[in-house]
Design an enzyme around this catalytic site. Structure first.
Site, PDB file in Angstrom:
ATOM      1  CG  HIS A 243      -1.950   1.050   1.203  1.00 46.20           C
ATOM      2  ND1 HIS A 243      -1.697   2.357   1.544  1.00 46.20           N
ATOM      3  CD2 HIS A 243      -3.249   1.001   0.820  1.00 46.20           C
ATOM      4  CE1 HIS A 243      -2.798   3.067   1.384  1.00 46.20           C
ATOM      5  NE2 HIS A 243      -3.753   2.269   0.939  1.00 46.20           N
TER       6      HIS A 243
ATOM      7  CD  GLU B 210      -5.323   1.965  -2.867  1.00 45.86           C
ATOM      8  OE1 GLU B 210      -6.462   2.251  -2.486  1.00 45.86           O
ATOM      9  OE2 GLU B 210      -4.385   1.768  -2.091  1.00 45.86           O
TER      10      GLU B 210
HETATM   11  P1  13P Z   1      -9.448   6.593   0.571  1.00 40.47           P
HETATM   12  O1  13P Z   1     -10.653   5.870   0.059  1.00 40.47           O
HETATM   13  O2  13P Z   1      -9.600   7.166   1.928  1.00 40.47           O
HETATM   14  O3  13P Z   1      -8.914   7.561  -0.443  1.00 40.47           O
HETATM   15  O4  13P Z   1      -8.290   5.474   0.734  1.00 40.47           O
HETATM   16  C1  13P Z   1      -7.936   4.736  -0.365  1.00 40.47           C
HETATM   17  C2  13P Z   1      -6.997   3.698   0.079  1.00 40.47           C
HETATM   18  O5  13P Z   1      -5.847   3.968   0.382  1.00 40.47           O
HETATM   19  C3  13P Z   1      -7.526   2.354   0.200  1.00 40.47           C
HETATM   20  O6  13P Z   1      -6.498   1.431   0.401  1.00 40.47           O
END
Ligand code: 13P
Length: 259
Positions: free
Chosen positions: A94, A166
């Protein structure tokens, strides 16, 4: 048709009591559908108690991270070996791990290897920072993160792997810059292209690719409608059971073509 995978990443937000309360709210409000799979990622501390409370027909458990060695003098760490049988999935790499804890491409690779070795499905998180995006390096970053993370993954294992795209600049920016679904399509296509280069066409179709970054109940449908998007990784909105339930509902409606 593949199930849509929706993962609630609670990050470091809830103690065990609060996590348990939220899980109860999930049980009460979230409608379970055959074509949607939901995984909950509480803190490592809460995995064990929640595993007892969790209705496994409804939800799966997901770790947020673990260490790549199975055992040894690694004070403060919890290994994937220890999570075996407890969690179905684990997030790996992550952006919070990469940014705040200095995880390198190689650390992520070793964690992905350890997860698979211990029968846990890795959810490999990849994505570029704002700077990298502004410098036009998005493809290069995706390429490097993905190819290194998958270095020890065989063609037998690849089809089970989950990849979460992400973009770091789109995480928790509800008030700021939010990723436009149309822009995301290129990244999704590129991820599948990379998997195809490494493992062939079948693997590239089989692998599940999720989107994460400020997903909420209003825009989730647009992300899920992207070609090749198999689900979402939800942070902040998953801490609110009504919002998270609406996200699941939205996914269901999209599946069934209901407005
Ligand atoms: P948010 O939905 O708070 O932007 O977080 C995304 C995230 O890092 C999920 O792993």
């Amino acid at each position: 048709m593949k199930k849509t995978l929706i993962i609630a990443n609670w990050k470091m937000n809830l103690d065990t009591h609060e996590a348990s309360t939220l899980l109860h709210r999930y049980h009460e409000t979230i409608q379970i559908h055959r074509d949607i799979e939901i995984a909950v990622a509480p803190s490592t501390l809460s995995l064990q108690p929640l595993s007892v409370e969790l209705d496994r027909r409804k939800f799966r458990l997901c770790a947020q991270d673990a260490y790549f060695k199975d055992e040894g003098p690694y004070t403060g760490e919890v290994s994937f070996a220890m999570l075996q049988g407890l969690v179905h999935y684990s997030l790996i790499g992550h952006s919070a791990r990469r940014v705040y804890f200095g995880e390198t491409l190689e650390t992520v690779r070793d964690k992905v290897t350890a997860a698979v070795r211990n029968g846990i499905t890795p959810v490999i998180c990849i994505g570029e920072t704002k700077q990298e995006r502004d410098d036009g390096e998005t493809k290069q970053v995706i390429h490097d993160q993905l190819t290194t993370a998958l270095s020890n993954i065989t063609s037998d294992d690849i089809e089970e792997i989950v990849i979460a795209y992400e973009p770091v600049w789109a995480i928790s920016t509800f008030e700021g810059e939010v990723a436009k679904p149309d822009d995301m399509q290129k990244a999704f296509d590129y991820i599948r292209f990379q998997v195809k280069e490494l493992y062939g066409a079948r693997a590239s179709e089989a692998v599940r690719v999720l989107y994460g970054g400020s997903v909420n109940e209003h825009d989730v449908r647009a992300y899920l409608a992207l070609s090749g998007c198999n689900g979402v990784l939800v942070g902040a909105a998953s801490l609110n059971y009504a919002k998270f339930s609406a996200i699941v509902d939205s996914a269901y409606r999209l599946h069934h073509q209901v407005e």
